[in-house]
Scaffold this motif. Structure first.
Motif, PDB file in Angstrom:
ATOM      1  N   VAL A 154       0.067  16.924  16.324  1.00 48.55           N
ATOM      2  CA  VAL A 154      -0.557  17.888  16.148  1.00 48.55           C
ATOM      3  C   VAL A 154      -0.487  18.649  17.108  1.00 48.55           C
ATOM      4  O   VAL A 154      -0.472  20.285  18.176  1.00 48.55           O
ATOM      5  N   ASP A 155      -1.242  17.946  18.711  1.00 54.59           N
ATOM      6  CA  ASP A 155      -1.512  18.661  19.761  1.00 54.59           C
ATOM      7  C   ASP A 155      -0.781  18.320  21.036  1.00 54.59           C
ATOM      8  O   ASP A 155       0.078  19.543  21.965  1.00 54.59           O
ATOM      9  N   LEU A 156       0.635  17.556  20.451  1.00 52.39           N
ATOM     10  CA  LEU A 156       1.723  17.227  20.875  1.00 52.39           C
ATOM     11  C   LEU A 156       2.554  18.690  20.342  1.00 52.39           C
ATOM     12  O   LEU A 156       3.388  18.683  20.919  1.00 52.39           O
ATOM     13  N   GLU A 157       3.143  18.560  18.899  1.00 52.91           N
ATOM     14  CA  GLU A 157       3.708  19.440  18.512  1.00 52.91           C
ATOM     15  C   GLU A 157       3.700  20.912  17.121  1.00 52.91           C
ATOM     16  O   GLU A 157       3.033  20.931  16.629  1.00 52.91           O
ATOM     17  N   GLY A 196      -4.327  23.695   3.772  1.00 55.61           N
ATOM     18  CA  GLY A 196      -4.820  25.124   3.757  1.00 55.61           C
ATOM     19  C   GLY A 196      -6.233  24.967   4.658  1.00 55.61           C
ATOM     20  O   GLY A 196      -7.599  25.978   5.054  1.00 55.61           O
ATOM     21  N   ARG A 197      -5.975  24.234   5.417  1.00 57.20           N
ATOM     22  CA  ARG A 197      -7.156  23.726   6.397  1.00 57.20           C
ATOM     23  C   ARG A 197      -6.622  22.975   7.735  1.00 57.20           C
ATOM     24  O   ARG A 197      -5.829  23.356   8.346  1.00 57.20           O
ATOM     25  N   ARG A 198      -8.144  24.218   8.978  1.00 56.29           N
ATOM     26  CA  ARG A 198      -6.932  23.674  10.442  1.00 56.29           C
ATOM     27  C   ARG A 198      -7.663  22.517  11.144  1.00 56.29           C
ATOM     28  O   ARG A 198      -6.982  22.166  12.482  1.00 56.29           O
ATOM     29  N   THR A 199      -8.376  21.827  10.666  1.00 58.12           N
ATOM     30  CA  THR A 199      -9.118  20.742  11.750  1.00 58.12           C
ATOM     31  C   THR A 199      -8.268  19.042  10.885  1.00 58.12           C
ATOM     32  O   THR A 199      -7.594  19.577  10.047  1.00 58.12           O
ATOM     33  N   VAL A 200      -7.934  18.388  12.970  1.00 56.02           N
ATOM     34  CA  VAL A 200      -7.667  17.390  11.487  1.00 56.02           C
ATOM     35  C   VAL A 200      -9.040  16.112  11.702  1.00 56.02           C
ATOM     36  O   VAL A 200      -9.881  16.089  12.432  1.00 56.02           O
ATOM     37  N   PRO A 201      -8.549  15.395  11.241  1.00 55.05           N
ATOM     38  CA  PRO A 201      -7.135  14.304  10.792  1.00 55.05           C
ATOM     39  C   PRO A 201      -7.043  15.121   9.529  1.00 55.05           C
ATOM     40  O   PRO A 201      -8.393  15.773   8.775  1.00 55.05           O
ATOM     41  N   GLN A 202      -5.517  16.009   8.517  1.00 53.48           N
ATOM     42  CA  GLN A 202      -5.988  15.466   7.350  1.00 53.48           C
ATOM     43  C   GLN A 202      -4.562  14.449   7.397  1.00 53.48           C
ATOM     44  O   GLN A 202      -3.792  14.400   7.976  1.00 53.48           O
ATOM     45  N   ILE A 203      -5.228  13.623   5.978  1.00 50.57           N
ATOM     46  CA  ILE A 203      -4.468  12.309   4.975  1.00 50.57           C
ATOM     47  C   ILE A 203      -4.271  12.845   4.293  1.00 50.57           C
ATOM     48  O   ILE A 203      -4.619  13.486   3.188  1.00 50.57           O
ATOM     49  N   THR A 218       0.715  -1.029   0.405  1.00 54.48           N
ATOM     50  CA  THR A 218      -0.038   0.255   0.280  1.00 54.48           C
ATOM     51  C   THR A 218       0.993   1.468   0.038  1.00 54.48           C
ATOM     52  O   THR A 218       2.066   0.951   0.361  1.00 54.48           O
ATOM     53  N   SER A 219       0.085   2.421  -0.492  1.00 57.42           N
ATOM     54  CA  SER A 219       1.214   3.847  -0.309  1.00 57.42           C
ATOM     55  C   SER A 219       1.057   3.942   0.593  1.00 57.42           C
ATOM     56  O   SER A 219       0.632   3.625   2.212  1.00 57.42           O
ATOM     57  N   ARG A 220       2.460   4.881   1.364  1.00 57.02           N
ATOM     58  CA  ARG A 220       2.391   5.370   2.401  1.00 57.02           C
ATOM     59  C   ARG A 220       1.706   6.123   2.625  1.00 57.02           C
ATOM     60  O   ARG A 220       0.771   7.699   2.054  1.00 57.02           O
ATOM     61  N   VAL A 221       0.734   5.998   4.211  1.00 58.43           N
ATOM     62  CA  VAL A 221      -0.295   7.069   4.832  1.00 58.43           C
ATOM     63  C   VAL A 221       0.579   7.601   5.853  1.00 58.43           C
ATOM     64  O   VAL A 221       1.083   7.381   6.945  1.00 58.43           O
ATOM     65  N   VAL A 222       0.457   9.662   5.832  1.00 56.72           N
ATOM     66  CA  VAL A 222      -0.130  10.093   7.194  1.00 56.72           C
ATOM     67  C   VAL A 222      -0.425  10.935   7.359  1.00 56.72           C
ATOM     68  O   VAL A 222      -1.383  11.385   6.646  1.00 56.72           O
ATOM     69  N   MET A 223      -1.129  10.718   8.403  1.00 55.73           N
ATOM     70  CA  MET A 223      -2.323  11.432   9.019  1.00 55.73           C
ATOM     71  C   MET A 223      -1.649  12.743  10.179  1.00 55.73           C
ATOM     72  O   MET A 223      -1.230  12.113  10.975  1.00 55.73           O
ATOM     73  N   TYR A 224      -2.064  13.928  10.260  1.00 56.21           N
ATOM     74  CA  TYR A 224      -1.723  14.960  11.420  1.00 56.21           C
ATOM     75  C   TYR A 224      -2.761  14.485  11.808  1.00 56.21           C
ATOM     76  O   TYR A 224      -4.121  14.366  11.389  1.00 56.21           O
ATOM     77  N   CYS A 225      -3.069  14.261  13.496  1.00 53.73           N
ATOM     78  CA  CYS A 225      -4.280  13.605  13.808  1.00 53.73           C
ATOM     79  C   CYS A 225      -3.187  14.673  15.797  1.00 53.73           C
ATOM     80  O   CYS A 225      -2.856  15.073  15.963  1.00 53.73           O
TER      81      CYS A 225
END
Length: 86
Positions: free
Chosen positions: A36-39, A51-58, A2-9
């Motif tokens: 993003v709550d820790l960093e 361009g977005r503020r909310t999580v998740p961003q995938i 599978t492709s690499r998946v990155v999630m801001y959470c």
């Protein structure tokens, strides 16, 4: 493979949990989580990139999918599996 998946959470985000569960059900074993709550500087970077503020961003590979609603819509449209296999 599978492709690499990155999630801001964050730790307490129910949409992050639902997104992770959906991806796991699709066979994604490894999700790179950026808390993003820790960093707080990562939230700034996320906002600049998406361009977005909310999580998740995938991200799947180099493609910004968006949040859980976007991910779910891709799945319903039959476009998530090909993206994960790219």
């Amino acid at each position: 493979m599978t492709s690499r998946v990155v999630m801001y959470c964050t730790a307490v985000c129910p949409y992050c949990t639902m997104a992770e569960r959906l991806l796991q059900n699709k066979g994604v074993a490894d999700i790179q989580k950026i808390r993003v709550d820790l960093e707080p500087q990562q939230r700034e970077l996320m906002m600049q990139k998406t361009g977005r503020r909310t999580v998740p961003q995938i991200y799947i590979g180099d493609t910004h999918v968006g949040g859980f609603d976007d991910l779910s819509a891709l799945d319903r449209a039959g476009k998530l599996d090909p993206l994960l296999q790219a």
